[in-house]
Scaffold this motif. Structure first.
Motif, PDB file in Angstrom:
ATOM      1  N   CYS A   1       0.852  -1.189   0.000  1.00 42.19           N
ATOM      2  CA  CYS A   1       0.000   0.000   0.000  1.00 42.19           C
ATOM      3  C   CYS A   1       0.890   1.241   0.000  1.00 42.19           C
ATOM      4  O   CYS A   1       2.061   1.182   0.330  1.00 42.19           O
ATOM      5  N   LYS A   2       0.315   2.354  -0.389  1.00 35.73           N
ATOM      6  CA  LYS A   2       1.112   3.553  -0.600  1.00 35.73           C
ATOM      7  C   LYS A   2       1.853   3.997   0.654  1.00 35.73           C
ATOM      8  O   LYS A   2       3.002   4.338   0.604  1.00 35.73           O
ATOM      9  N   MET A   3       1.208   4.022   1.768  1.00 32.09           N
ATOM     10  CA  MET A   3       1.887   4.417   2.997  1.00 32.09           C
ATOM     11  C   MET A   3       1.189   3.746   4.166  1.00 32.09           C
ATOM     12  O   MET A   3       0.150   4.204   4.603  1.00 32.09           O
ATOM     13  N   GLU A   4       1.720   2.667   4.616  1.00 32.31           N
ATOM     14  CA  GLU A   4       1.162   1.952   5.759  1.00 32.31           C
ATOM     15  C   GLU A   4       1.622   2.683   7.021  1.00 32.31           C
ATOM     16  O   GLU A   4       2.777   2.595   7.415  1.00 32.31           O
ATOM     17  N   GLU A   5       0.721   3.438   7.610  1.00 27.28           N
ATOM     18  CA  GLU A   5       1.077   4.295   8.743  1.00 27.28           C
ATOM     19  C   GLU A   5       1.614   3.503   9.939  1.00 27.28           C
ATOM     20  O   GLU A   5       2.498   3.970  10.638  1.00 27.28           O
ATOM     21  N   ARG A   6       1.085   2.302  10.168  1.00 23.60           N
ATOM     22  CA  ARG A   6       1.568   1.531  11.316  1.00 23.60           C
ATOM     23  C   ARG A   6       3.003   1.060  11.100  1.00 23.60           C
ATOM     24  O   ARG A   6       3.783   1.017  12.040  1.00 23.60           O
ATOM     25  N   ILE A   7       3.361   0.712   9.874  1.00 22.78           N
ATOM     26  CA  ILE A   7       4.754   0.340   9.588  1.00 22.78           C
ATOM     27  C   ILE A   7       5.649   1.554   9.793  1.00 22.78           C
ATOM     28  O   ILE A   7       6.706   1.478  10.422  1.00 22.78           O
ATOM     29  N   LEU A   8       5.228   2.684   9.270  1.00 21.94           N
ATOM     30  CA  LEU A   8       5.996   3.915   9.407  1.00 21.94           C
ATOM     31  C   LEU A   8       6.186   4.267  10.881  1.00 21.94           C
ATOM     32  O   LEU A   8       7.294   4.588  11.316  1.00 21.94           O
ATOM     33  N   HIS A   9       5.129   4.160  11.670  1.00 19.98           N
ATOM     34  CA  HIS A   9       5.205   4.461  13.105  1.00 19.98           C
ATOM     35  C   HIS A   9       6.175   3.506  13.801  1.00 19.98           C
ATOM     36  O   HIS A   9       7.002   3.929  14.614  1.00 19.98           O
ATOM     37  N   LEU A  10       6.073   2.213  13.483  1.00 24.23           N
ATOM     38  CA  LEU A  10       6.957   1.216  14.093  1.00 24.23           C
ATOM     39  C   LEU A  10       8.415   1.520  13.773  1.00 24.23           C
ATOM     40  O   LEU A  10       9.275   1.542  14.660  1.00 24.23           O
ATOM     41  N   LEU A  11       8.715   1.757  12.508  1.00 23.84           N
ATOM     42  CA  LEU A  11      10.103   1.978  12.118  1.00 23.84           C
ATOM     43  C   LEU A  11      10.671   3.268  12.700  1.00 23.84           C
ATOM     44  O   LEU A  11      11.863   3.348  12.993  1.00 23.84           O
ATOM     45  N   ARG A  12       9.832   4.262  12.881  1.00 21.91           N
ATOM     46  CA  ARG A  12      10.303   5.515  13.487  1.00 21.91           C
ATOM     47  C   ARG A  12      10.663   5.329  14.963  1.00 21.91           C
ATOM     48  O   ARG A  12      11.448   6.106  15.507  1.00 21.91           O
ATOM     49  N   GLU A  13      10.093   4.315  15.613  1.00 20.17           N
ATOM     50  CA  GLU A  13      10.469   4.018  17.002  1.00 20.17           C
ATOM     51  C   GLU A  13      11.919   3.565  17.088  1.00 20.17           C
ATOM     52  O   GLU A  13      12.586   3.780  18.092  1.00 20.17           O
ATOM     53  N   TYR A  14      12.402   2.926  16.038  1.00 24.04           N
ATOM     54  CA  TYR A  14      13.734   2.325  16.050  1.00 24.04           C
ATOM     55  C   TYR A  14      14.777   3.132  15.289  1.00 24.04           C
ATOM     56  O   TYR A  14      15.955   3.042  15.578  1.00 24.04           O
ATOM     57  N   GLY A  15      14.347   3.854  14.276  1.00 17.75           N
ATOM     58  CA  GLY A  15      15.317   4.544  13.439  1.00 17.75           C
ATOM     59  C   GLY A  15      14.767   5.831  12.865  1.00 17.75           C
ATOM     60  O   GLY A  15      13.804   6.400  13.378  1.00 17.75           O
ATOM     61  N   THR A  16      15.349   6.262  11.766  1.00 23.65           N
ATOM     62  CA  THR A  16      14.990   7.527  11.128  1.00 23.65           C
ATOM     63  C   THR A  16      14.354   7.260   9.775  1.00 23.65           C
ATOM     64  O   THR A  16      14.912   6.522   8.957  1.00 23.65           O
ATOM     65  N   TYR A  17      13.200   7.863   9.541  1.00 25.96           N
ATOM     66  CA  TYR A  17      12.568   7.792   8.228  1.00 25.96           C
ATOM     67  C   TYR A  17      13.260   8.822   7.357  1.00 25.96           C
ATOM     68  O   TYR A  17      13.187  10.021   7.613  1.00 25.96           O
ATOM     69  N   LEU A  18      13.963   8.353   6.323  1.00 25.87           N
ATOM     70  CA  LEU A  18      14.726   9.247   5.467  1.00 25.87           C
ATOM     71  C   LEU A  18      13.921   9.771   4.292  1.00 25.87           C
ATOM     72  O   LEU A  18      14.279  10.772   3.685  1.00 25.87           O
ATOM     73  N   GLY A  19      12.833   9.065   3.952  1.00 29.85           N
ATOM     74  CA  GLY A  19      11.975   9.526   2.882  1.00 29.85           C
ATOM     75  C   GLY A  19      11.598   8.420   1.922  1.00 29.85           C
ATOM     76  O   GLY A  19      11.863   7.240   2.162  1.00 29.85           O
ATOM     77  N   LYS A  20      10.978   8.842   0.826  1.00 34.25           N
ATOM     78  CA  LYS A  20      10.511   7.903  -0.178  1.00 34.25           C
ATOM     79  C   LYS A  20      10.679   8.541  -1.541  1.00 34.25           C
ATOM     80  O   LYS A  20      10.493   9.735  -1.694  1.00 34.25           O
ATOM     81  N   GLY A  21      11.039   7.748  -2.507  1.00 38.06           N
ATOM     82  CA  GLY A  21      11.135   8.278  -3.854  1.00 38.06           C
ATOM     83  C   GLY A  21      12.296   7.699  -4.623  1.00 38.06           C
ATOM     84  O   GLY A  21      13.248   7.170  -4.048  1.00 38.06           O
TER      85      GLY A  21
END
Length: 192
Positions: free
Chosen positions: A144-164
């Motif tokens: 899916c385009k942006m799974e918010e729960r995955i994004l939230h989980l990964l931000r707990e552990y690291g840094t979201y650098l972006g998409k593209g």
């Protein structure tokens, strides 16, 4: 049937084996040119309209189906804007454009991979791992385009650098490839 609105353009529909039988569907025979599938999609859309605030009539629909281990099926429905005239050019994100995350240590990366495999493996298409300077970079491709729960989980552990595609190309060109296929599964298998 369980309907879950993931974001303002994405819905996940969980069909049990009983739901599939009730709709007279099998995963192997699903095909939108088939009248049985069309009827089932129509009934599912009626349920989505009743249970969510999505304006389905104002969008084109993209539907993907995946078999579920219980004999049912998982459907992802994404709303796509109808073309209403010229729009400014911008980068388009598709299912083959990964989200990119950075992690400081291998222990942190292993912990997040365990959770991803346990909780979200059904949403993940592909994962790759690179080392950029002293940072582990995980490229995560989802259904899916942006799974918010995955994004939230990964931000707990690291840094979201972006998409593209630009960030993806930069990572692939300047970082050292560690695992270019099945990164999270391989990490869990060998480092847990």
């Amino acid at each position: 049937m369980k309907i879950e609105q993931l974001d303002d353009k994405t819905v996940r529909i969980l069909l049990t084996a009983e739901d599939m039988e009730h709709l007279d569907l099998t995963y192997d025979e699903m095909d939108y040119s088939n009248n049985i599938t069309k009827r089932a999609v129509y009934l599912i859309l009626q349920q989505i309209k009743a249970q969510t605030s999505l304006m389905l009539d104002e969008h084109r629909l993209f539907i993907e189906a995946f078999p579920d281990s219980n004999g049912g099926c998982i459907l992802y429905l994404n709303l796509i804007e109808k073309n209403t005239g010229p729009r400014p050019q911008r980068e388009r994100y598709s299912f083959d454009t990964p989200m990119v995350f950075g992690f400081e240590t291998l222990d942190i990366l292993t912990a997040v991979c365990n959770r991803l495999v346990r909780e979200f493996s059904h949403l993940i298409v592909k994962t790759e791992l690179y080392l950029y300077e002293r940072e582990y970079r995980l490229l995560l491709y989802t259904y899916c385009k942006m799974e918010e729960r995955i994004l939230h989980l990964l931000r707990e552990y690291g840094t979201y650098l972006g998409k593209g595609s630009v960030l993806c190309a930069f990572t692939k060109e300047h970082a050292r490839p560690l695992l270019t296929e099945n990164a999270i599964e391989t990490i869990v298998q060998y480092l847990d």
